[in-house]
Design a protein around this motif. Structure first.
Motif, PDB file in Angstrom:
ATOM      1  N   LEU A 178       0.824  -1.211   0.000  1.00  0.00           N
ATOM      2  CA  LEU A 178       0.000   0.000   0.000  1.00  0.00           C
ATOM      3  C   LEU A 178       0.854   1.255   0.000  1.00  0.00           C
ATOM      4  CD1 LEU A 178      -2.743  -1.115   2.567  1.00  0.00           C
ATOM      5  CD2 LEU A 178      -2.736  -1.371   0.080  1.00  0.00           C
ATOM      6  N   ARG A 179       1.774   1.327  -0.934  1.00  0.00           N
ATOM      7  CA  ARG A 179       2.643   2.497  -1.082  1.00  0.00           C
ATOM      8  C   ARG A 179       2.347   3.197  -2.407  1.00  0.00           C
ATOM      9  NH1 ARG A 179       7.016   2.892   2.418  1.00  0.00           N
ATOM     10  NH2 ARG A 179       7.066   1.203   3.952  1.00  0.00           N
ATOM     11  N   VAL A 180       2.611   4.500  -2.459  1.00  0.00           N
ATOM     12  CA  VAL A 180       2.302   5.292  -3.652  1.00  0.00           C
ATOM     13  C   VAL A 180       3.192   4.862  -4.813  1.00  0.00           C
ATOM     14  CG1 VAL A 180       2.182   7.604  -4.634  1.00  0.00           C
ATOM     15  CG2 VAL A 180       1.624   7.249  -2.223  1.00  0.00           C
ATOM     16  N   GLU A 181       2.555   4.444  -5.895  1.00  0.00           N
ATOM     17  CA  GLU A 181       3.285   4.051  -7.095  1.00  0.00           C
ATOM     18  C   GLU A 181       2.894   4.878  -8.313  1.00  0.00           C
ATOM     19  OE1 GLU A 181       3.012  -0.083  -7.834  1.00  0.00           O
ATOM     20  OE2 GLU A 181       3.877  -0.702  -5.908  1.00  0.00           O
ATOM     21  N   SER A 182       1.708   5.501  -8.296  1.00  0.00           N
ATOM     22  CA  SER A 182       1.261   6.255  -9.471  1.00  0.00           C
ATOM     23  C   SER A 182       0.519   7.520  -9.037  1.00  0.00           C
ATOM     24  CB  SER A 182       0.348   5.394 -10.341  1.00  0.00           C
ATOM     25  OG  SER A 182      -0.839   5.047  -9.638  1.00  0.00           O
ATOM     26  N   VAL A 183       0.598   8.557  -9.889  1.00  0.00           N
ATOM     27  CA  VAL A 183      -0.105   9.816  -9.666  1.00  0.00           C
ATOM     28  C   VAL A 183      -0.862  10.149 -10.947  1.00  0.00           C
ATOM     29  CG1 VAL A 183       0.097  12.256  -9.094  1.00  0.00           C
ATOM     30  CG2 VAL A 183       1.690  10.606  -8.091  1.00  0.00           C
ATOM     31  N   SER A 184      -2.193  10.120 -10.883  1.00  0.00           N
ATOM     32  CA  SER A 184      -3.006  10.408 -12.062  1.00  0.00           C
ATOM     33  C   SER A 184      -3.508  11.845 -12.009  1.00  0.00           C
ATOM     34  CB  SER A 184      -4.190   9.443 -12.149  1.00  0.00           C
ATOM     35  OG  SER A 184      -5.039   9.584 -11.022  1.00  0.00           O
ATOM     36  N   VAL A 185      -3.610  12.474 -13.180  1.00  0.00           N
ATOM     37  CA  VAL A 185      -4.040  13.869 -13.285  1.00  0.00           C
ATOM     38  C   VAL A 185      -5.191  13.960 -14.279  1.00  0.00           C
ATOM     39  CG1 VAL A 185      -3.361  16.223 -13.873  1.00  0.00           C
ATOM     40  CG2 VAL A 185      -1.716  14.686 -12.786  1.00  0.00           C
ATOM     41  N   SER A 186      -6.245  14.693 -13.910  1.00  0.00           N
ATOM     42  CA  SER A 186      -7.376  14.901 -14.811  1.00  0.00           C
ATOM     43  C   SER A 186      -7.845  16.345 -14.720  1.00  0.00           C
ATOM     44  CB  SER A 186      -8.527  13.953 -14.455  1.00  0.00           C
ATOM     45  OG  SER A 186      -9.011  14.216 -13.139  1.00  0.00           O
ATOM     46  N   GLY A 187      -8.544  16.792 -15.764  1.00  0.00           N
ATOM     47  CA  GLY A 187      -9.127  18.129 -15.752  1.00  0.00           C
ATOM     48  C   GLY A 187      -8.268  19.228 -16.346  1.00  0.00           C
ATOM     49  N   THR A 188      -7.045  18.928 -16.762  1.00  0.00           N
ATOM     50  CA  THR A 188      -6.170  19.973 -17.302  1.00  0.00           C
ATOM     51  C   THR A 188      -6.598  20.370 -18.712  1.00  0.00           C
ATOM     52  OG1 THR A 188      -4.619  18.265 -18.046  1.00  0.00           O
ATOM     53  CG2 THR A 188      -4.181  19.287 -15.926  1.00  0.00           C
ATOM     54  N   LYS A 189      -6.414  21.657 -19.029  1.00  0.00           N
ATOM     55  CA  LYS A 189      -6.699  22.166 -20.366  1.00  0.00           C
ATOM     56  C   LYS A 189      -5.472  22.857 -20.959  1.00  0.00           C
ATOM     57  CE  LYS A 189     -11.632  22.833 -19.410  1.00  0.00           C
ATOM     58  NZ  LYS A 189     -12.736  23.824 -19.302  1.00  0.00           N
ATOM     59  N   VAL A 190      -4.954  23.838 -20.227  1.00  0.00           N
ATOM     60  CA  VAL A 190      -3.742  24.529 -20.662  1.00  0.00           C
ATOM     61  C   VAL A 190      -2.512  23.884 -20.029  1.00  0.00           C
ATOM     62  CG1 VAL A 190      -2.521  26.742 -20.709  1.00  0.00           C
ATOM     63  CG2 VAL A 190      -5.017  26.679 -20.992  1.00  0.00           C
ATOM     64  N   LEU A 191      -2.589  23.599 -18.763  1.00  0.00           N
ATOM     65  CA  LEU A 191      -1.503  22.912 -18.072  1.00  0.00           C
ATOM     66  C   LEU A 191      -1.377  21.486 -18.584  1.00  0.00           C
ATOM     67  CD1 LEU A 191      -2.277  24.068 -14.419  1.00  0.00           C
ATOM     68  CD2 LEU A 191      -0.402  24.877 -15.853  1.00  0.00           C
ATOM     69  N   THR A 192      -0.196  20.914 -18.444  1.00  0.00           N
ATOM     70  CA  THR A 192       0.011  19.516 -18.803  1.00  0.00           C
ATOM     71  C   THR A 192       0.019  18.667 -17.532  1.00  0.00           C
ATOM     72  OG1 THR A 192       2.429  19.625 -18.643  1.00  0.00           O
ATOM     73  CG2 THR A 192       1.437  20.232 -20.757  1.00  0.00           C
ATOM     74  N   PRO A 193      -0.339  17.391 -17.645  1.00  0.00           N
ATOM     75  CA  PRO A 193      -0.263  16.515 -16.470  1.00  0.00           C
ATOM     76  C   PRO A 193       1.122  16.483 -15.847  1.00  0.00           C
ATOM     77  CG  PRO A 193      -1.551  15.465 -18.188  1.00  0.00           C
ATOM     78  CD  PRO A 193      -0.947  16.704 -18.804  1.00  0.00           C
ATOM     79  N   GLU A 194       2.164  16.595 -16.686  1.00  0.00           N
ATOM     80  CA  GLU A 194       3.527  16.587 -16.159  1.00  0.00           C
ATOM     81  C   GLU A 194       3.791  17.806 -15.279  1.00  0.00           C
ATOM     82  OE1 GLU A 194       2.656  16.002 -19.273  1.00  0.00           O
ATOM     83  OE2 GLU A 194       3.078  13.837 -19.301  1.00  0.00           O
ATOM     84  N   GLN A 195       3.290  18.971 -15.699  1.00  0.00           N
ATOM     85  CA  GLN A 195       3.459  20.178 -14.884  1.00  0.00           C
ATOM     86  C   GLN A 195       2.767  20.031 -13.529  1.00  0.00           C
ATOM     87  OE1 GLN A 195       1.848  22.875 -17.930  1.00  0.00           O
ATOM     88  NE2 GLN A 195       3.741  24.054 -17.817  1.00  0.00           N
ATOM     89  N   VAL A 196       1.592  19.436 -13.547  1.00  0.00           N
ATOM     90  CA  VAL A 196       0.845  19.259 -12.303  1.00  0.00           C
ATOM     91  C   VAL A 196       1.556  18.272 -11.391  1.00  0.00           C
ATOM     92  CG1 VAL A 196      -1.343  18.494 -11.308  1.00  0.00           C
ATOM     93  CG2 VAL A 196      -1.338  19.847 -13.412  1.00  0.00           C
ATOM     94  N   ARG A 197       2.035  17.173 -11.943  1.00  0.00           N
ATOM     95  CA  ARG A 197       2.739  16.178 -11.120  1.00  0.00           C
ATOM     96  C   ARG A 197       4.001  16.779 -10.499  1.00  0.00           C
ATOM     97  NH1 ARG A 197       1.718  12.832 -15.701  1.00  0.00           N
ATOM     98  NH2 ARG A 197       0.006  11.366 -15.338  1.00  0.00           N
ATOM     99  N   GLU A 198       4.723  17.556 -11.289  1.00  0.00           N
ATOM    100  CA  GLU A 198       5.965  18.148 -10.780  1.00  0.00           C
ATOM    101  C   GLU A 198       5.671  19.121  -9.639  1.00  0.00           C
ATOM    102  OE1 GLU A 198       9.806  20.783 -12.361  1.00  0.00           O
ATOM    103  OE2 GLU A 198       8.277  20.080 -13.767  1.00  0.00           O
ATOM    104  N   ALA A 199       4.634  19.959  -9.802  1.00  0.00           N
ATOM    105  CA  ALA A 199       4.293  20.923  -8.763  1.00  0.00           C
ATOM    106  C   ALA A 199       3.724  20.237  -7.523  1.00  0.00           C
ATOM    107  CB  ALA A 199       3.300  21.945  -9.300  1.00  0.00           C
ATOM    108  N   ALA A 200       2.983  19.133  -7.721  1.00  0.00           N
ATOM    109  CA  ALA A 200       2.375  18.423  -6.586  1.00  0.00           C
ATOM    110  C   ALA A 200       3.430  17.774  -5.704  1.00  0.00           C
ATOM    111  CB  ALA A 200       1.401  17.371  -7.093  1.00  0.00           C
ATOM    112  N   ASP A 201       4.520  17.288  -6.318  1.00  0.00           N
ATOM    113  CA  ASP A 201       5.626  16.680  -5.570  1.00  0.00           C
ATOM    114  C   ASP A 201       5.117  15.599  -4.611  1.00  0.00           C
ATOM    115  OD1 ASP A 201       8.223  16.230  -4.813  1.00  0.00           O
ATOM    116  OD2 ASP A 201       8.279  17.854  -3.334  1.00  0.00           O
TER     117      ASP A 201
END
Length: 264
Positions: free
Chosen positions: A57-80
């Motif tokens: 039960l350890r974090v292995e994946s981070v999913s991103v939804s709802g982005t339009k201008v931002l990219t999922p990669e930008q969100v993942r990097e900022a979320a850290d």
């Protein structure tokens, strides 16, 4: 008869030699309580180990939804998100705070655990209703007046703000009374009230004074809006007016109960 009595007396003595029934019942209850307590301790220890100590039960994946201008990669990097950490220990509030601080384009974000090993980030981006030119760039402003991003090119379908304020003519009183910042907020309110069908054709929102705001549409058409007050009523009046007089060049909804159009 006497022998029979002696035999019965012996049986009663044998029965009385063991523990009484009430005591035996208390012993059985105590034994059951001990067994249940041990089982509960083992279950609790196993649960703690499963949540914090196991590799399942350890974090292995981070999913991103709802982005339009931002990219999922930008969100993942900022979320850290701390990948590899126990999922139960991830601070979702801290992740949300980081995203809102690092990416002002994000209006809101829902951070949720996705068992057994994921974190889900559902993003809602701010929508620009007005552009403020700054040098060669454009500042995007949402319907709350938040300036959230600076872009090199003007997004399509978003009107530009034009301030034609003067400290010397009749507009000076409005500028002194309300200040430029307040007049910009009034323009933002107007931009947020423009009907959707009209907003895409709006090239600019012009502010001359508090009660003299107008729209410039594609094709040289104009709309006298007046102040930002009664925005919803003005939007309905404009939509009806443009439908009734599609070839008109000028529309006036400054008094929404008495709209007018002119030119063809």
């Amino acid at each position: 008869m006497a022998g029979s009595t002696t035999a019965e007396r012996g049986e009663r003595q044998q029965e009385s030699s063991g523990p009484p029934p009430a005591r035996r019942l208390r012993v059985r209850r105590l034994r059951t309580i001990i067994i249940l307590a041990v089982a509960l301790v083992l279950l609790s220890a196993g649960t703690v180990w499963l949540l914090y100590g196991s590799q399942w039960l350890r974090v292995e994946s981070v999913s991103v939804s709802g982005t339009k201008v931002l990219t999922p990669e930008q969100v993942r990097e900022a979320a850290d998100v701390p990948v590899g950490s126990p999922l139960i220990s991830v601070d979702t509030d801290a992740i949300e705070a980081r995203l809102l601080r690092k990416l002002p384009r994000i209006d809101s974000v829902d951070v949720a655990r996705s068992w057994p090993d994921g974190i889900g980030l559902k993003v809602t981006e701010r929508t620009p209703v007005l552009l403020v030119q700054k040098g060669g760039n454009f500042v995007e402003v949402d319907d709350e007046g938040v300036r959230f991003a600076t872009v090199p090119e003007a997004p399509k379908g978003v009107p530009a703000l034009e301030l034609t304020l003067s400290p010397r003519d009749s507009r000076a009183a409005s500028l002194r009374r309300f200040g430029q910042a307040r007049l910009v907020r009034e323009a933002v309110r107007v931009a947020g009230d423009i009907p959707v069908a009209v907003a895409h054709a709006t090239r600019s929102v012009k502010v001359r004074s508090y009660d003299d705001i107008s729209l410039e549409l594609e094709g040289g058409r104009t709309v006298a809006w007046g102040s930002s007050e009664k925005g919803a009523a003005k939007a309905r009046a404009l939509a009806a007016l443009m439908k009734a007089a599609p070839d008109a060049r000028h529309f006036d909804v400054s008094v929404p109960t008495a709209p007018a159009s002119a030119g063809s």
